[in-house]
Design a protein around this motif. Structure first.
Motif, short mmCIF file in Angstrom:
data_model
loop_
_atom_site.label_atom_id
_atom_site.label_comp_id
_atom_site.label_asym_id
_atom_site.label_seq_id
_atom_site.Cartn_x
_atom_site.Cartn_y
_atom_site.Cartn_z
N MET A 153 28.34 68.65 53.83
CA MET A 153 27.76 68.78 52.49
C MET A 153 27.25 70.20 52.26
O MET A 153 27.38 70.75 51.16
CB MET A 153 26.61 67.77 52.31
CG MET A 153 27.04 66.32 52.38
SD MET A 153 28.38 65.89 51.24
CE MET A 153 27.59 66.17 49.67
N TYR A 154 26.70 70.81 53.30
CA TYR A 154 26.27 72.21 53.18
C TYR A 154 27.47 73.14 53.10
O TYR A 154 27.52 74.05 52.26
CB TYR A 154 25.40 72.60 54.39
CG TYR A 154 24.03 71.98 54.39
CD1 TYR A 154 23.00 72.55 53.65
CD2 TYR A 154 23.77 70.83 55.12
CE1 TYR A 154 21.73 72.00 53.65
CE2 TYR A 154 22.50 70.26 55.12
CZ TYR A 154 21.49 70.85 54.39
OH TYR A 154 20.25 70.29 54.38
N ARG A 155 28.43 72.93 53.97
CA ARG A 155 29.58 73.84 54.03
C ARG A 155 30.42 73.78 52.76
O ARG A 155 31.02 74.78 52.36
CB ARG A 155 30.44 73.50 55.24
CG ARG A 155 29.72 73.77 56.56
CD ARG A 155 30.44 73.16 57.75
NE ARG A 155 31.76 73.73 57.92
CZ ARG A 155 32.70 73.20 58.68
NH1 ARG A 155 32.47 72.06 59.31
NH2 ARG A 155 33.88 73.80 58.80
N CYS A 156 30.45 72.62 52.12
CA CYS A 156 31.26 72.47 50.91
C CYS A 156 30.54 72.95 49.65
O CYS A 156 31.18 73.50 48.74
CB CYS A 156 31.67 71.01 50.72
SG CYS A 156 32.83 70.37 51.95
N PHE A 157 29.22 72.72 49.58
CA PHE A 157 28.56 72.86 48.28
C PHE A 157 27.44 73.91 48.23
O PHE A 157 26.98 74.24 47.13
CB PHE A 157 28.00 71.50 47.85
CG PHE A 157 29.05 70.44 47.72
CD1 PHE A 157 29.97 70.49 46.68
CD2 PHE A 157 29.16 69.42 48.64
CE1 PHE A 157 30.97 69.53 46.55
CE2 PHE A 157 30.16 68.45 48.54
CZ PHE A 157 31.06 68.51 47.49
N CYS A 158 27.00 74.43 49.36
CA CYS A 158 25.84 75.32 49.34
C CYS A 158 26.22 76.74 49.76
O CYS A 158 26.67 76.95 50.90
CB CYS A 158 24.75 74.79 50.26
SG CYS A 158 24.07 73.20 49.75
N GLU A 159 26.01 77.67 48.88
CA GLU A 159 26.27 79.08 49.19
C GLU A 159 25.11 79.61 50.04
O GLU A 159 23.95 79.56 49.61
CB GLU A 159 26.38 79.89 47.91
CG GLU A 159 26.97 81.27 48.07
CD GLU A 159 28.44 81.22 48.47
OE1 GLU A 159 28.79 81.94 49.43
OE2 GLU A 159 29.22 80.48 47.85
N ILE A 165 21.28 76.05 60.07
CA ILE A 165 22.54 76.53 60.63
C ILE A 165 23.39 77.20 59.55
O ILE A 165 24.02 78.24 59.79
CB ILE A 165 23.32 75.37 61.27
CG1 ILE A 165 22.62 74.91 62.55
CG2 ILE A 165 24.76 75.77 61.58
CD1 ILE A 165 23.17 73.62 63.13
N ASN A 166 23.37 76.62 58.35
CA ASN A 166 24.20 77.14 57.26
C ASN A 166 23.48 78.17 56.39
O ASN A 166 24.01 78.61 55.38
CB ASN A 166 24.68 75.97 56.39
CG ASN A 166 25.76 75.15 57.08
OD1 ASN A 166 26.92 75.53 57.11
ND2 ASN A 166 25.36 74.02 57.66
#
Length: 345
Positions: free
Chosen positions: A84-90, A112-113
């Motif tokens: 969810m972070y990797r797909c949607f959060c810059e 981490i992201n």
């Protein structure tokens, strides 16, 4: 809801995903596989597993009542959380909002992201209002995390408030229902068609007694599932885990029996725990564990470790000072816990 294209990181939206060998043919029954540089010898495990877990998703659809195209299967729920972070959060631009206290991996994955994590404290009843959560959001808030039943508090978050958040928020709301099998509340996954911005997490690690196979699910609109599948590693769920998951899901009645036994033991163990001198308060639980405030959590935890009994010390978690989180075990295990605590001085 903001358009999915705007919610998705630009590089992810434009990503050409890796096309693994077994994704490139459909509608035919193959018998000779010379496409993936596998060793033709060795038997059962020489071939790559199905990258989209087709047979497993059919079984999940039968048991969970969610169409296969609404289902993402991952290496534990933690994979779906990270995606969810990797797909949607810059990174260093967007932020997420979450209830506090709650499951720690939401914040770990944010760190981490490199995504700002905004915790919003629950009230004295471990509840929250939609307005309080939404007030923490701004134009860069992409995700809201709600765990219900919540970990470590054990209680359902008020359904009406969760629905208000989903209906009002322009981003994606993730409802983690890892413990929903133990709750009397109707799972929110059945409301997916009405809420395209909702993602619901499930797992086989709790009620389904399969923590070792690391099998998690995310139920979401097919459009969100497609984005997650673009980013996941090609063969993210191994063959052994897929096979064991299908086996476990084939006997839901046995799981229902386990759930009823756990719920009965939960009531019995909580009542016995309340009678202990160390107990100050046991909080309501809709899960397979309970949170209790005790006289000295660290001393009691250390004492139990010496006795070979492991619980979770949550005293350093916000709103959980001097609290222990205790999983419901077998009747004998629960008796051993209570017996040990009766002799604590």
């Amino acid at each position: 809801m903001t358009s999915l294209e705007k919610l998705t990181r630009k590089n992810i939206w434009n990503l050409a995903p890796y096309s693994c060998a077994r994704n490139e043919f459909t509608g035919t029954t193959a018998t000779v596989f010379l496409d993936a540089n596998e060793n033709p010898y060795g038997g059962t495990f020489n071939r790559y597993p199905d990258p989209l877990q087709t047979e497993l998703k059919k079984k999940i659809e039968q048991v969970k009542g969610i169409p296969a195209d609404y289902t993402f299967v991952g290496n534990g729920s933690d994979e779906a959380i990270d995606l969810m972070y990797r797909c949607f959060c810059e990174p260093r631009v967007d932020n997420v909002v979450a209830i506090e206290p709650t499951y720690g991996m939401y914040k770990v994955c944010a760190d981490i992201n490199d995504v700002e994590y905004r915790p919003v404290l629950l009230d004295e009843h471990y509840q929250i209002t939609a307005d309080t959560l939404l007030a923490a959001c701004d134009e860069h808030t992409k995700l809201i995390w709600i765990c219900s039943p919540n970990n470590p508090t054990g209680n359902d978050i008020q359904r009406e408030e969760v629905i208000k958040v989903i209906d009002s928020f322009q981003g994606i709301v993730i409802v983690d229902e890892a413990y929903s099998d133990f709750s009397r509340q109707r799972p929110l996954r059945f409301e997916l068609p009405r809420h395209p911005n909702m993602v619901v997490l499930n797992t086989l690690s709790k009620a389904w007694a399969s923590a070792a196979i690391r099998l998690g699910m995310a139920f979401a609109s097919p459009a969100i599932v497609d984005i997650m599948n673009k980013v996941k590693y090609p063969y993210n769920v191994n063959l052994l885990s897929q096979q064991q998951a299908i086996k476990v899901l084939s006997d839901p009645f046995e799981v229902d029996r386990w759930i009823q036994m756990i719920l009965q033991e939960r009531s019995r163990t909580i009542e016995a725990f309340r009678q202990l001198d160390i107990c100050e308060e046991v909080f309501p639980s809709d899960a397979n564990f309970f949170l209790a405030r005790v006289t000295d959590a660290q001393r009691i935890y250390d004492y139990l470790v010496e006795k070979g009994i492991i619980v979770r010390n949550r005293t350093r978690i916000m709103l959980c000072h001097n609290c222990l989180r205790i999983t419901i075990g077998t009747r004998n295990e629960n008796n051993e816990l209570i017996g040990a605590l009766r002799t604590f001085r």
